[in-house]
Design a protein around this motif. Structure first.
Motif, short mmCIF file in Angstrom:
data_model
loop_
_atom_site.label_atom_id
_atom_site.label_comp_id
_atom_site.label_asym_id
_atom_site.label_seq_id
_atom_site.Cartn_x
_atom_site.Cartn_y
_atom_site.Cartn_z
N ILE A 4 -30.97 5.91 71.24
CA ILE A 4 -29.70 5.57 70.62
C ILE A 4 -29.03 4.39 71.30
O ILE A 4 -28.23 3.69 70.70
N ALA A 5 -29.37 4.13 72.57
CA ALA A 5 -28.68 3.07 73.31
C ALA A 5 -29.16 1.67 72.93
O ALA A 5 -28.60 0.69 73.37
N SER A 6 -30.19 1.57 72.12
CA SER A 6 -30.75 0.26 71.79
C SER A 6 -29.74 -0.61 71.07
O SER A 6 -28.99 -0.16 70.21
N SER A 7 -29.71 -1.91 71.43
CA SER A 7 -28.81 -2.83 70.75
C SER A 7 -29.50 -3.51 69.57
O SER A 7 -28.91 -4.32 68.89
N VAL A 8 -30.78 -3.21 69.33
CA VAL A 8 -31.49 -3.80 68.20
C VAL A 8 -31.06 -3.08 66.92
O VAL A 8 -31.15 -1.87 66.83
N PRO A 9 -30.51 -3.79 65.93
CA PRO A 9 -30.05 -3.12 64.71
C PRO A 9 -31.18 -2.32 64.07
O PRO A 9 -32.32 -2.77 64.00
N LEU A 10 -30.86 -1.12 63.59
CA LEU A 10 -31.88 -0.27 63.00
C LEU A 10 -32.25 -0.73 61.60
O LEU A 10 -33.35 -0.52 61.15
N ILE A 11 -31.31 -1.36 60.90
CA ILE A 11 -31.59 -1.96 59.61
C ILE A 11 -31.55 -3.47 59.82
O ILE A 11 -30.51 -4.03 60.13
N ALA A 12 -32.70 -4.12 59.67
CA ALA A 12 -32.78 -5.54 60.02
C ALA A 12 -31.88 -6.39 59.12
O ALA A 12 -31.30 -7.37 59.57
N GLN A 13 -31.76 -6.03 57.85
CA GLN A 13 -30.96 -6.82 56.92
C GLN A 13 -30.11 -5.88 56.06
O GLN A 13 -30.36 -5.70 54.87
N PRO A 14 -29.07 -5.28 56.65
CA PRO A 14 -28.23 -4.37 55.86
C PRO A 14 -27.44 -5.15 54.82
O PRO A 14 -27.16 -6.33 54.99
N SER A 15 -27.09 -4.48 53.74
CA SER A 15 -26.30 -5.15 52.71
C SER A 15 -25.46 -4.14 51.95
O SER A 15 -25.80 -2.95 51.87
N TYR A 16 -24.38 -4.63 51.38
CA TYR A 16 -23.50 -3.80 50.55
C TYR A 16 -24.28 -3.23 49.37
O TYR A 16 -24.23 -2.03 49.09
N ASP A 17 -25.01 -4.11 48.66
CA ASP A 17 -25.71 -3.66 47.45
C ASP A 17 -26.73 -2.58 47.76
O ASP A 17 -26.88 -1.61 47.00
N ARG A 18 -27.46 -2.74 48.87
CA ARG A 18 -28.45 -1.73 49.25
C ARG A 18 -27.77 -0.40 49.54
O ARG A 18 -28.23 0.67 49.13
N ALA A 19 -26.63 -0.45 50.24
CA ALA A 19 -25.93 0.78 50.63
C ALA A 19 -25.40 1.55 49.44
O ALA A 19 -25.29 2.78 49.48
N CYS A 20 -25.07 0.84 48.36
CA CYS A 20 -24.52 1.50 47.17
C CYS A 20 -25.47 2.55 46.60
O CYS A 20 -25.04 3.52 45.97
N GLU A 26 -18.16 7.88 44.56
CA GLU A 26 -16.79 7.79 45.08
C GLU A 26 -16.71 6.87 46.29
O GLU A 26 -15.69 6.21 46.52
N TYR A 27 -17.77 6.81 47.09
CA TYR A 27 -17.78 5.91 48.24
C TYR A 27 -17.73 4.45 47.77
O TYR A 27 -17.02 3.63 48.35
N VAL A 28 -18.49 4.14 46.74
CA VAL A 28 -18.52 2.77 46.23
C VAL A 28 -17.13 2.38 45.73
O VAL A 28 -16.65 1.26 45.98
N LEU A 29 -16.46 3.29 45.02
CA LEU A 29 -15.10 3.02 44.56
C LEU A 29 -14.16 2.83 45.75
O LEU A 29 -13.27 1.96 45.74
N ALA A 30 -14.35 3.64 46.80
CA ALA A 30 -13.52 3.51 48.00
C ALA A 30 -13.79 2.17 48.69
O ALA A 30 -12.86 1.52 49.19
N TRP A 31 -15.06 1.77 48.74
CA TRP A 31 -15.39 0.46 49.35
C TRP A 31 -14.69 -0.66 48.59
O TRP A 31 -14.19 -1.60 49.21
N GLU A 32 -14.65 -0.57 47.26
CA GLU A 32 -13.96 -1.60 46.47
C GLU A 32 -12.47 -1.61 46.81
O GLU A 32 -11.85 -2.68 46.85
N TRP A 33 -11.91 -0.44 47.08
CA TRP A 33 -10.51 -0.37 47.50
C TRP A 33 -10.32 -1.10 48.83
O TRP A 33 -9.37 -1.88 48.99
N PHE A 34 -11.20 -0.88 49.79
CA PHE A 34 -11.10 -1.55 51.08
C PHE A 34 -11.21 -3.07 50.92
O PHE A 34 -10.50 -3.83 51.59
N LEU A 35 -12.09 -3.52 50.03
CA LEU A 35 -12.23 -4.96 49.80
C LEU A 35 -10.95 -5.54 49.19
O LEU A 35 -10.53 -6.65 49.56
N ARG A 36 -10.33 -4.80 48.27
CA ARG A 36 -9.08 -5.28 47.67
C ARG A 36 -7.97 -5.35 48.71
O ARG A 36 -7.21 -6.32 48.77
#
Length: 360
Positions: A4-20, A26-36
């Motif tokens: 767990i202590a590794s500083s190497v990102p576990l997802i090499a290329q994370p993205s909003y679209d992938r996470a959706c 409801e999370y996606v709607l909440a993320w849009e709220w945070f962006l607004r």
């Protein structure tokens, strides 16, 4: 997850679209709220779940249909329970985090980087409790880190709560029990700012790794780690040259005893540059990473400040020592990074005092 202590990102290329594709709708709607709210830029006098109907901010709360949907709770790390929404069977993710201006968790202000992103170091829940990783709150953050799922971030100020937007949980730093949040995350595919810059590889000849055959996951991991080691050696060589082979504090010139120190150990582009580094003796490097020493600006010069834990040790003699900087201005330590490290030192020192940690 081990390591767990590794500083190497576990997802090499994370993205909003992938996470959706990994979270409830409801999370996606909440993320849009945070962006607004990030774009609106207003300060919330209270966290959204505490806003009353007579508040001018009430119309800006998040709703789904005619119902209010909570994007925050009193707990610093928040996720809606299974009684509210249907989560994936495999993983439950944190939805938001908020800092506090009071209580046991001191605030370290976000560090704004030259590439337009920011880094915010956020305390894990109940750091003094054993088996912290098995706690439900921290587990949700680990799930976000492992899967590249962003969280919404509220930062507490004296005027109220600022919505910083969305951030990836980039890594965990065990020395001070911090989750490192890196934002802002916006809609779209992979953003080059959120994975390591390997442009220096153009200057280093690298043998073909896979001989044209499809690479296994293990081979890809070994190759990525090899590239990181090459980058670290280049970083070390540059610091040795900038500091003329001497520790910036002790003056030690024994090469085997010296190490290249990252001031801010974030994993994004340009972390392997001289202005994000200091050449220190190995033991001083360990103390710097553990936030037992730092540097403060005194009459135009940076001087070493040490934790009260060191007051009865040989390291107390280094207190007030000047940080010897390179002659060339562009090679000197980044002032913002040094100031951020000092803020983190103060954070750690206040927590050590609150926990009554005894001096060495």
């Amino acid at each position: 997850m081990d390591g767990i202590a590794s500083s190497v990102p576990l997802i090499a290329q994370p993205s909003y679209d992938r996470a959706c594709s990994l979270v409830p709708s409801e999370y996606v709607l909440a993320w849009e709220w945070f962006l607004r709210e990030e774009q609106r830029g207003e300060i919330w006098e209270k966290l959204p779940h505490n806003i009353k109907a007579d508040s001018p901010q009430y119309p800006y709360r998040m709703t789904i249909g005619s119902e209010t949907f909570c994007v925050s709770r009193q707990s610093g790390i928040y996720w809606p329970g299974r009684g509210r929404i249907k989560h994936p069977v495999e993983k439950t993710f944190a939805l938001s985090v908020h800092s506090s201006i009071s209580g046991s968790y001191s605030d370290v202000p976000p560090l704004y980087l030259e590439d337009g992103t920011w880094v915010f170091k956020y305390s894990l829940q109940s750091a003094s409790v054993e088996s912290w990783r098995n706690q439900r709150y921290n587990e949700k953050m680990i799930n976000c880190m492992e899967c590249g799922v962003p969280v919404g971030v509220f930062f507490a100020t004296s005027a109220g709560y600022k919505v910083l937007g969305l951030a990836f949980v980039e890594r965990y730093e065990p020395e001070n029990n911090w989750f490192v949040l890196h934002g802002p995350v916006h809609k779209g595919g992979p953003d080059a700012r959120f994975f390591p810059d390997m442009s220096y590889m153009k200057e280093a000849p690298v043998a073909a790794e896979f001989s044209g055959a499809p690479a296994s996951d293990d081979e890809k991991v070994r190759y990525a780690l090899r590239r990181e080691r090459i980058g670290q050696q280049r970083f070390r060589n540059q610091l040795f040259e900038a500091y003329t082979g001497r520790c910036a504090v002790s003056g030690c010139n024994v090469g085997e005893a010296l190490e290249a120190v990252h001031i801010e150990n974030y994993s994004g582009p340009k972390s392997q540059v001289v202005s994000n580094g200091i050449l220190l003796r190995r033991d001083l490097h360990a103390l710097f990473d553990a936030h037992l020493i730092s540097f403060e600006l005194v009459r135009g010069d940076y001087q070493l400040c040490g934790s009260y834990l060191l007051q009865h040790t040989d390291y107390a003699a280094f207190a007030g020592s000047a940080l010897r900087e390179p002659d060339e201005h562009r090679l000197r330590p980044n002032a913002r990074f040094l100031e951020a490290h000092r803020a983190e030192f103060d954070f750690s020192e206040s927590r050590r005092r609150a926990e009554a940690v005894a001096p060495y």
